[in-house]
Write a protein that holds these residues in place. Structure first.
Motif, short mmCIF file in Angstrom:
data_model
loop_
_atom_site.label_atom_id
_atom_site.label_comp_id
_atom_site.label_asym_id
_atom_site.label_seq_id
_atom_site.Cartn_x
_atom_site.Cartn_y
_atom_site.Cartn_z
N ARG A 58 2.01 23.44 43.07
CA ARG A 58 3.05 22.52 42.58
C ARG A 58 2.41 21.32 41.91
N CYS A 59 2.98 20.91 40.80
CA CYS A 59 2.55 19.70 40.10
C CYS A 59 3.78 18.86 39.79
N ASP A 60 3.71 17.55 40.08
CA ASP A 60 4.78 16.62 39.78
C ASP A 60 4.34 15.69 38.66
N TYR A 61 5.22 15.49 37.68
CA TYR A 61 4.89 14.64 36.55
C TYR A 61 6.00 13.61 36.33
N PRO A 62 5.63 12.36 35.98
CA PRO A 62 6.65 11.34 35.68
C PRO A 62 7.21 11.52 34.27
N LEU A 63 7.58 12.75 33.98
CA LEU A 63 8.07 13.11 32.64
C LEU A 63 9.58 13.07 32.65
N GLN A 64 10.15 12.07 31.97
CA GLN A 64 11.58 11.84 32.01
C GLN A 64 12.30 12.54 30.87
N LEU A 65 13.49 13.04 31.18
CA LEU A 65 14.28 13.79 30.20
C LEU A 65 15.05 12.88 29.25
N ILE A 66 15.50 11.74 29.77
CA ILE A 66 16.34 10.83 28.98
C ILE A 66 15.50 10.03 28.00
N ASN A 67 16.02 9.89 26.79
CA ASN A 67 15.39 9.07 25.75
C ASN A 67 13.94 9.45 25.50
N ASN A 68 13.70 10.74 25.45
CA ASN A 68 12.34 11.24 25.23
C ASN A 68 12.37 12.33 24.17
N PRO A 69 12.27 11.95 22.88
CA PRO A 69 12.38 12.95 21.80
C PRO A 69 11.24 13.97 21.80
N ASP A 70 10.13 13.65 22.45
CA ASP A 70 8.99 14.56 22.49
C ASP A 70 8.89 15.29 23.83
N TYR A 71 10.04 15.39 24.52
CA TYR A 71 10.00 15.97 25.87
C TYR A 71 9.43 17.38 25.89
N VAL A 72 9.87 18.25 24.99
CA VAL A 72 9.42 19.65 25.01
C VAL A 72 7.92 19.75 24.80
N LEU A 73 7.38 18.99 23.85
CA LEU A 73 5.93 19.02 23.60
C LEU A 73 5.16 18.54 24.83
N SER A 74 5.67 17.48 25.46
CA SER A 74 5.03 16.98 26.67
C SER A 74 5.13 17.99 27.81
N LEU A 75 6.28 18.67 27.89
CA LEU A 75 6.48 19.68 28.93
C LEU A 75 5.49 20.83 28.76
N VAL A 76 5.28 21.25 27.53
CA VAL A 76 4.32 22.34 27.27
C VAL A 76 2.91 21.91 27.67
N ASP A 77 2.55 20.68 27.37
CA ASP A 77 1.23 20.17 27.77
C ASP A 77 1.10 20.16 29.29
N CYS A 78 2.15 19.71 29.98
CA CYS A 78 2.13 19.69 31.45
C CYS A 78 2.03 21.11 32.01
N PHE A 79 2.75 22.04 31.40
CA PHE A 79 2.70 23.43 31.83
C PHE A 79 1.27 23.98 31.71
N THR A 80 0.61 23.68 30.60
CA THR A 80 -0.76 24.16 30.38
C THR A 80 -1.71 23.59 31.43
N MET A 81 -1.57 22.28 31.70
CA MET A 81 -2.42 21.66 32.72
C MET A 81 -2.15 22.24 34.10
N ALA A 82 -0.87 22.42 34.41
CA ALA A 82 -0.50 22.94 35.73
C ALA A 82 -1.00 24.37 35.91
N LEU A 83 -0.92 25.17 34.86
CA LEU A 83 -1.40 26.56 34.94
C LEU A 83 -2.90 26.59 35.20
N THR A 84 -3.65 25.72 34.53
CA THR A 84 -5.10 25.64 34.77
C THR A 84 -5.38 25.23 36.20
N ASP A 85 -4.67 24.23 36.69
CA ASP A 85 -4.88 23.74 38.06
C ASP A 85 -4.49 24.78 39.10
N SER A 86 -3.55 25.65 38.77
CA SER A 86 -3.06 26.63 39.74
C SER A 86 -4.06 27.73 40.04
#
Length: 410
Positions: A118-146
């Motif tokens: 499990r990985c927790d990120y302070p990635l907020q959905l509201i007022n974040n136009p780059d949310y999807v790109l940031s989410l993909v980056d977090c997914f990549t990092m989390a997959l490596t850590d897993s």
């Protein structure tokens, strides 16, 4: 049968009756093991209404495909102890993206519903136009850590707030997330290189509670998810009620105060404006700035430090103001739930979300409001309970949503 065909849309137009019946039994077997955990061959023969040799062959094939494995030995008093079979937890991992307005959790889960990373990120959905790109980056990092590889993942499930149409894979509340794509599922599937499911967070909660929580086995139930908004999950005849477009259950947007605050939806006095965690935090912050006497006044010059956890903590330490705030929220929630009870006549209501932590202060007042606003015949056989899944209902529901669909199409 190879696991790859789970997502293969190029199926033969015709299938022999023998193969069809075999596939049906395999699907039922997998679904049963997913729901129950472990089972003996003898029990499986009764579940599938088949002979021991037939079920043995089905299990052997699923073992070869790495879906099923021997788990251990069952109990028995006569002769040899039977072998227990269950889903293989070493293969076919799934990922749950638990998205909320204030943070994002990424959970890697095996077929036994266990969170392996499990990985927790302070990635907020509201007022974040780059949310999807940031989410993909977090997914990549989390997959490596897993320590897992992309090839070990079979699918990704997204649980998120908003008006989610699961069938079309869109979220009408956050339309810009899938800009340039037909759907959010298509967007994420392309970027994550995996099939993607999407589900409203409250519907994920009611599914998790009905499959693995206190509502297991219930046919008519409601789950209220009191988070930064207020959502209602509805189970009718054992199935999650979606509505025509998948939007059923937006309890937070019924009006309870005609002269109240403006809601973010554009309406006045919605339940969200008086009972959601964000509404309670705003109210307390205003009252502290206005000079309200309370232990929370220590934050008067650092008003942004007041959050829902601080309010609940103050109530637990006997702060009368914090207790009154939660008490009033419980009364309003009970009033809103009374409408839902009159419409759906549930057997049980499960309370989940961040305010479930305030159960001591809201449960009695919710019940008082229901007693006041509901007909007695509706509440006679009704029980109201706090979730026992400790925040996991959303993840379990999202996982079940994916796995049950996979097994149905195996």
């Amino acid at each position: 049968m190879n696991a790859d065909i789970v997502f293969d849309e190029e199926r033969p137009e015709q299938q022999s009756v023998v193969d069809y019946k075999k596939n049906q039994k395999q699907r039922k077997l997998l679904a049963y093991l997913y729901a129950e955990g472990t089972c003996t061959l003898a029990r499986l023969t009764k579940v599938l209404h088949s002979s021991v040799p037939s079920v043995t062959n089905l299990v052997d094939e699923l073992i070869q495909d790495q879906w099923v494995t021997p788990i251990g030995m069952g109990s028995g008093s006569n002769g040899r102890r039977p072998v227990l079979f269950g889903l293989n937890s070493q293969y076919h991992y799934t990922v749950v993206l638990d998205i909320s307005t204030h943070d994002t959790k990424i959970l890697f889960m095996n077929t036994q519903r266990e969170v392996v990373h499990r990985c927790d990120y302070p990635l907020q959905l509201i007022n974040n136009p780059d949310y999807v790109l940031s989410l993909v980056d977090c997914f990549t990092m989390a997959l490596t850590d897993s320590g897992l590889s992309l090839g070990q993942l079979i699918t990704v499930g997204v649980s998120m707030p908003g008006l989610v149409d699961a069938r079309r894979g869109i979220n009408l509340t956050y339309k810009n997330l899938s800009k340039g794509y037909d759907s959010l599922t298509q967007c994420l599937s392309e970027k994550l290189s995996k099939p993607v499911y999407i589900l409203n967070d409250t519907k994920a909660t009611v599914l998790g509670e009905s499959r693995f929580g206190n509502a297991k086995g219930k046919q008519q139930m409601l789950a209220i998810n009191i988070d930064w908004g207020v959502g209602l999950g509805i189970l009718v005849n054992g199935h999650v009620f979606q509505g025509a477009s998948g939007f059923a259950g937006e309890l937070g947007h019924i009006q309870v105060e005609p002269e109240g605050e403006l809601c973010h939806c554009g309406k006045i006095g919605c339940l969200d404006t008086v009972t959601s965690a964000s509404a309670l935090v705003r109210r307390v912050q205003r009252d502290m700035q206005a000079g309200q006497v309370s232990k929370l006044a220590v934050f008067r010059h650092e008003i942004d430090k007041i959050d829902i956890d601080e309010i609940i903590s103050a109530a637990r330490h006997g702060d009368s103001y914090a207790i009154d705030v939660l008490h009033e929220a419980g009364l309003q929630l009970g009033k809103g739930l009374s409408v839902a009870i009159s419409l759906f006549n549930p057997e049980v209501i499960i309370i989940d979300g961040v305010l479930a932590e305030a159960a001591t202060f809201i449960l009695n007042t919710i019940e008082q409001a229901i007693n006041k606003y509901c007909l007695s015949d509706f509440r006679n056989d009704l029980t109201i309970e706090i979730t026992q899944l400790n925040g996991a209902a959303k993840w379990l529901g999202t996982h079940a949503y994916m796995m049950e669909d996979i097994f149905a199409n195996y």
